[in-house]
Design a protein around this motif. Structure first.
Motif, PDB file in Angstrom:
ATOM      1  N   MET A   1      -7.362  10.834 -36.197  1.00 18.29           N
ATOM      2  CA  MET A   1      -6.334  10.763 -37.148  1.00 18.29           C
ATOM      3  C   MET A   1      -5.963  12.567 -36.534  1.00 18.29           C
ATOM      4  SD  MET A   1      -5.544  10.852 -41.688  1.00 18.29           S
ATOM      5  CE  MET A   1      -6.013  12.226 -41.680  1.00 18.29           C
ATOM      6  N   THR A   2      -6.225  13.715 -36.530  1.00 14.16           N
ATOM      7  CA  THR A   2      -5.276  14.809 -36.473  1.00 14.16           C
ATOM      8  C   THR A   2      -4.868  14.457 -34.233  1.00 14.16           C
ATOM      9  OG1 THR A   2      -7.125  15.874 -37.017  1.00 14.16           O
ATOM     10  CG2 THR A   2      -5.897  17.082 -35.017  1.00 14.16           C
ATOM     11  N   ASP A   3      -5.256  13.377 -33.983  1.00 16.75           N
ATOM     12  CA  ASP A   3      -4.474  13.142 -32.802  1.00 16.75           C
ATOM     13  C   ASP A   3      -3.280  12.065 -32.818  1.00 16.75           C
ATOM     14  OD1 ASP A   3      -5.733  14.397 -30.907  1.00 16.75           O
ATOM     15  OD2 ASP A   3      -7.995  12.988 -30.397  1.00 16.75           O
ATOM     16  N   ASN A   4      -3.382  11.340 -33.560  1.00 13.04           N
ATOM     17  CA  ASN A   4      -2.408  11.194 -34.235  1.00 13.04           C
ATOM     18  C   ASN A   4      -1.238  11.561 -34.669  1.00 13.04           C
ATOM     19  OD1 ASN A   4      -3.585   7.879 -33.304  1.00 13.04           O
ATOM     20  ND2 ASN A   4      -4.222   7.701 -34.615  1.00 13.04           N
ATOM     21  N   LEU A   5      -1.962  11.933 -35.273  1.00 14.43           N
ATOM     22  CA  LEU A   5      -0.410  12.686 -36.695  1.00 14.43           C
ATOM     23  C   LEU A   5      -0.184  13.793 -35.417  1.00 14.43           C
ATOM     24  CD1 LEU A   5      -2.043  13.939 -39.850  1.00 14.43           C
ATOM     25  CD2 LEU A   5      -0.061  11.993 -39.301  1.00 14.43           C
ATOM     26  N   LEU A   6      -0.371  14.329 -34.109  1.00 16.21           N
ATOM     27  CA  LEU A   6      -0.215  14.907 -33.524  1.00 16.21           C
ATOM     28  C   LEU A   6       0.965  14.503 -33.074  1.00 16.21           C
ATOM     29  CD1 LEU A   6       0.363  17.959 -32.258  1.00 16.21           C
ATOM     30  CD2 LEU A   6      -1.739  17.088 -30.914  1.00 16.21           C
ATOM     31  N   HIS A   7       0.419  13.160 -32.138  1.00 13.95           N
ATOM     32  CA  HIS A   7       1.410  12.297 -31.286  1.00 13.95           C
ATOM     33  C   HIS A   7       2.556  12.247 -32.233  1.00 13.95           C
ATOM     34  CE1 HIS A   7       3.041   9.093 -28.613  1.00 13.95           C
ATOM     35  NE2 HIS A   7       2.576   8.399 -29.450  1.00 13.95           N
ATOM     36  N   ALA A   8       2.292  11.368 -33.122  1.00 14.54           N
ATOM     37  CA  ALA A   8       3.475  10.990 -34.759  1.00 14.54           C
ATOM     38  C   ALA A   8       5.198  12.153 -34.222  1.00 14.54           C
ATOM     39  CB  ALA A   8       3.456  10.568 -35.823  1.00 14.54           C
ATOM     40  N   TYR A   9       4.494  13.547 -35.021  1.00 16.87           N
ATOM     41  CA  TYR A   9       5.504  14.608 -34.665  1.00 16.87           C
ATOM     42  C   TYR A   9       5.394  15.453 -33.654  1.00 16.87           C
ATOM     43  CZ  TYR A   9       4.453  14.705 -40.154  1.00 16.87           C
ATOM     44  OH  TYR A   9       4.769  14.932 -41.604  1.00 16.87           O
ATOM     45  N   THR A  10       5.599  15.062 -32.658  1.00 17.67           N
ATOM     46  CA  THR A  10       5.791  16.344 -31.040  1.00 17.67           C
ATOM     47  C   THR A  10       6.685  15.846 -31.466  1.00 17.67           C
ATOM     48  OG1 THR A  10       4.092  15.624 -29.985  1.00 17.67           O
ATOM     49  CG2 THR A  10       5.900  16.360 -29.010  1.00 17.67           C
ATOM     50  N   PRO A  11       7.997  14.865 -31.229  1.00 18.29           N
ATOM     51  CA  PRO A  11       9.394  14.670 -31.474  1.00 18.29           C
ATOM     52  C   PRO A  11      10.037  15.797 -31.954  1.00 18.29           C
ATOM     53  CG  PRO A  11       8.729  12.662 -30.755  1.00 18.29           C
ATOM     54  CD  PRO A  11       8.019  13.587 -31.683  1.00 18.29           C
ATOM     55  N   LEU A  12       9.245  15.721 -33.497  1.00 13.63           N
ATOM     56  CA  LEU A  12      10.099  16.180 -35.334  1.00 13.63           C
ATOM     57  C   LEU A  12      10.170  18.112 -34.791  1.00 13.63           C
ATOM     58  CD1 LEU A  12      10.214  15.773 -38.301  1.00 13.63           C
ATOM     59  CD2 LEU A  12       8.419  18.057 -37.850  1.00 13.63           C
ATOM     60  N   ILE A  13       8.783  18.832 -33.565  1.00 12.61           N
ATOM     61  CA  ILE A  13       8.867  19.328 -34.103  1.00 12.61           C
ATOM     62  C   ILE A  13       9.475  20.487 -32.720  1.00 12.61           C
ATOM     63  CG2 ILE A  13       6.743  21.553 -33.639  1.00 12.61           C
ATOM     64  CD1 ILE A  13       4.873  19.762 -34.845  1.00 12.61           C
ATOM     65  N   LEU A  14       9.233  19.302 -31.698  1.00 14.94           N
ATOM     66  CA  LEU A  14      10.338  19.920 -30.066  1.00 14.94           C
ATOM     67  C   LEU A  14      11.467  19.691 -30.678  1.00 14.94           C
ATOM     68  CD1 LEU A  14       9.914  20.246 -27.116  1.00 14.94           C
ATOM     69  CD2 LEU A  14      10.582  17.654 -26.863  1.00 14.94           C
ATOM     70  N   TRP A  15      12.381  18.909 -30.906  1.00 16.48           N
ATOM     71  CA  TRP A  15      13.575  18.747 -31.248  1.00 16.48           C
ATOM     72  C   TRP A  15      14.301  20.162 -32.660  1.00 16.48           C
ATOM     73  CZ3 TRP A  15      16.499  17.068 -27.454  1.00 16.48           C
ATOM     74  CH2 TRP A  15      16.211  16.822 -26.517  1.00 16.48           C
ATOM     75  N   MET A  16      13.462  19.581 -33.429  1.00 15.22           N
ATOM     76  CA  MET A  16      13.420  21.007 -34.505  1.00 15.22           C
ATOM     77  C   MET A  16      13.203  22.610 -34.057  1.00 15.22           C
ATOM     78  SD  MET A  16      11.938  19.105 -37.637  1.00 15.22           S
ATOM     79  CE  MET A  16      12.717  20.669 -39.082  1.00 15.22           C
ATOM     80  N   SER A  17      12.827  22.946 -33.160  1.00 15.92           N
ATOM     81  CA  SER A  17      12.678  24.496 -32.828  1.00 15.92           C
ATOM     82  C   SER A  17      13.294  24.105 -31.755  1.00 15.92           C
ATOM     83  CB  SER A  17      11.396  23.648 -31.855  1.00 15.92           C
ATOM     84  OG  SER A  17       9.614  23.840 -32.452  1.00 15.92           O
ATOM     85  N   LEU A  18      13.951  23.297 -31.188  1.00 16.26           N
ATOM     86  CA  LEU A  18      15.096  23.420 -29.796  1.00 16.26           C
ATOM     87  C   LEU A  18      16.262  23.560 -30.671  1.00 16.26           C
ATOM     88  CD1 LEU A  18      16.630  23.566 -27.678  1.00 16.26           C
ATOM     89  CD2 LEU A  18      17.025  21.358 -27.768  1.00 16.26           C
ATOM     90  N   GLY A  19      16.736  22.787 -32.331  1.00 15.05           N
ATOM     91  CA  GLY A  19      17.928  23.296 -32.740  1.00 15.05           C
ATOM     92  C   GLY A  19      17.246  24.985 -33.526  1.00 15.05           C
ATOM     93  N   LEU A  20      16.956  25.060 -34.036  1.00 17.93           N
ATOM     94  CA  LEU A  20      16.734  27.024 -34.487  1.00 17.93           C
ATOM     95  C   LEU A  20      16.631  27.615 -33.559  1.00 17.93           C
ATOM     96  CD1 LEU A  20      13.686  26.451 -36.652  1.00 17.93           C
ATOM     97  CD2 LEU A  20      14.994  26.583 -36.921  1.00 17.93           C
ATOM     98  N   PHE A  21      15.884  27.462 -32.582  1.00 16.71           N
ATOM     99  CA  PHE A  21      16.244  28.422 -30.514  1.00 16.71           C
ATOM    100  C   PHE A  21      18.145  28.138 -30.368  1.00 16.71           C
ATOM    101  CE2 PHE A  21      17.065  28.895 -26.568  1.00 16.71           C
ATOM    102  CZ  PHE A  21      16.443  30.435 -25.851  1.00 16.71           C
ATOM    103  N   ILE A  22      18.886  27.409 -30.548  1.00 13.55           N
ATOM    104  CA  ILE A  22      20.377  27.205 -29.916  1.00 13.55           C
ATOM    105  C   ILE A  22      20.882  27.607 -30.857  1.00 13.55           C
ATOM    106  CG2 ILE A  22      19.524  25.646 -28.226  1.00 13.55           C
ATOM    107  CD1 ILE A  22      20.631  23.525 -29.713  1.00 13.55           C
ATOM    108  N   PHE A  23      21.087  27.338 -32.352  1.00 15.52           N
ATOM    109  CA  PHE A  23      22.126  28.020 -33.495  1.00 15.52           C
ATOM    110  C   PHE A  23      22.845  28.779 -33.088  1.00 15.52           C
ATOM    111  CE2 PHE A  23      19.316  30.955 -35.313  1.00 15.52           C
ATOM    112  CZ  PHE A  23      20.317  30.811 -36.251  1.00 15.52           C
ATOM    113  N   ARG A  24      22.296  29.381 -32.476  1.00 19.56           N
ATOM    114  CA  ARG A  24      23.084  31.279 -32.871  1.00 19.56           C
ATOM    115  C   ARG A  24      24.393  31.513 -31.810  1.00 19.56           C
ATOM    116  NH1 ARG A  24      17.895  32.386 -31.930  1.00 19.56           N
ATOM    117  NH2 ARG A  24      17.724  33.326 -33.926  1.00 19.56           N
ATOM    118  N   PHE A  25      23.537  30.314 -30.555  1.00 19.38           N
ATOM    119  CA  PHE A  25      25.064  30.281 -29.851  1.00 19.38           C
ATOM    120  C   PHE A  25      25.861  28.680 -29.755  1.00 19.38           C
ATOM    121  CE2 PHE A  25      20.542  31.389 -28.134  1.00 19.38           C
ATOM    122  CZ  PHE A  25      20.742  32.778 -27.267  1.00 19.38           C
TER     123      PHE A  25
END
Length: 347
Positions: A1-25
């Motif tokens: 179940m952990t692998d399935n949840l990680l697979h489902a959450y990867t896009p969410l974590i990736l793009w939200m992290s990018l937004g957190l990084f670039i917002f100041r620019f």
């Protein structure tokens, strides 16, 4: 179940992290432009593409879908709405000095005071002051769930194919009745920039919602063959829209100032991921006699984190964006803790 949840959450974590990084620019106008672009173009395009895919037939595997799924969906939405209004009502009852000082005069600068004695007044943090825009965002964060991006991304890994049709029908009903039905009415009512309190004005808001018409047109044109390049572009646009929604959330999270919104978001996040699915699980068991994966499908979908659609509506109707963005991240983190519990109790 952990692998399935990680697979489902990867896009969410990736793009939200990018937004957190670039917002100041980014220029200040870009987040609002992105939010309105999702409301008017991105989400309608996504719903049009999904409607043409005929996912009901794909997930249902020939088994007729019951009417119980949309009934449970609407019941969960109404339950969330009732709980949200009760919490706001209790908030005002428990904090009677939010808008008045101990001598009964209204504060023009909206700063509240607790009366400590006849000679002393202690200012209360703005955390306790809920204006119209904040109330609207509070209700949206409590009621609307991410049944599409997160729900249908997780459900196939946790329930069997026979019950997956229930989850799909829940998601479709929720998106039509929730964000772009009930959500539009709530956002329009509580928006100070677009006041519309008459019922016919609320109805006009619903009938003018682009995603609703896009979904209807997609359903009606399922049998119409489009050129392959257009079909491929439509299906590819779904991933782009999802990525933009995650990115917008990350940007808004990066723009949060202080802990006020984080504190306020604890309640809607807890209600959305904890209280609502608990009541849905008990109701489907005791009143509807559901069990196994069908019951779990209803519990999981009702307990999805606060919807990105709420943030899109907040951008369009100028509500409290910080509160919804905070609720999205808190409810998403809470979901990781609650999923194993729901699977054990209602699976």
């Amino acid at each position: 179940m952990t692998d399935n949840l990680l697979h489902a959450y990867t896009p969410l974590i990736l793009w939200m992290s990018l937004g957190l990084f670039i917002f100041r620019f980014l220029p200040q106008w870009l987040p609002r432009f992105l939010g309105r672009g999702l409301y008017w173009v991105g989400v309608p395009l996504e719903l049009f593409a999904l409607a043409r895919q005929s996912q009901l037939g794909q997930f249902n595997s020939g088994v007729s879908l019951p009417l119980l799924a949309p009934v449970v969906t609407i019941g969960a939405l109404v339950l969330g709405l009732i709980v949200a209004f009760l919490v706001l009502w209790g908030w005002k009852r428990l904090l009677p000095y939010n808008s008045r000082v101990n001598d009964g005069t209204v504060l023009e600068d909206k700063v509240s005071y607790f009366p400590m004695s006849s000679q002393t007044r202690v200012p209360v943090s703005s955390f306790y002051s809920l204006d119209s825009n904040t109330q609207g965002s509070f209700i949206l964060a409590t009621v609307l769930g991410n049944t599409g991006f997160v729900g249908l991304g997780i459900a196939p890994f946790l329930i069997n194919s026979d019950a997956l049709g229930w989850a799909v029908l829940y998601s479709i009903t929720h998106n039509l009745v929730g964000p772009y039905g009930m959500g539009v009415v709530i956002a329009s009512y509580f928006s100070q920039s677009k006041p519309s309190t008459r019922w016919w004005m609320q109805l006009r808001e619903i009938l003018s919602v682009p995603p609703l018409w896009a979904f209807i047109i997609g359903i009606l044109t399922q049998q119409v063959q489009l050129p392959q390049v257009i079909e491929s572009g439509l299906q590819g646009s779904v991933s782009i829209v999802i990525a933009c929604a995650f990115l917008l959330t990350g940007i808004r999270l990066g723009q949060l100032r202080g802990w006020k919104s984080i504190k306020l978001a604890v309640l809607p996040a807890a209600i959305k991921v904890g209280v609502t699915p608990l009541f849905v699980g008990l109701a489907t068991t005791l009143l509807l006699g559901l069990s196994g994966d069908r019951r779990l499908a209803m519990v999981l979908m009702s307990g999805m984190p606060s919807a990105f659609a709420g943030l899109i509506l907040a951008e369009e109707y100028n509500l409290d964006r910080d509160l919804i963005a905070s609720s999205i991240i808190l409810s998403t983190l809470l979901l990781l803790l609650m999923l194993p519990l729901w699977i054990v109790v209602f699976g």
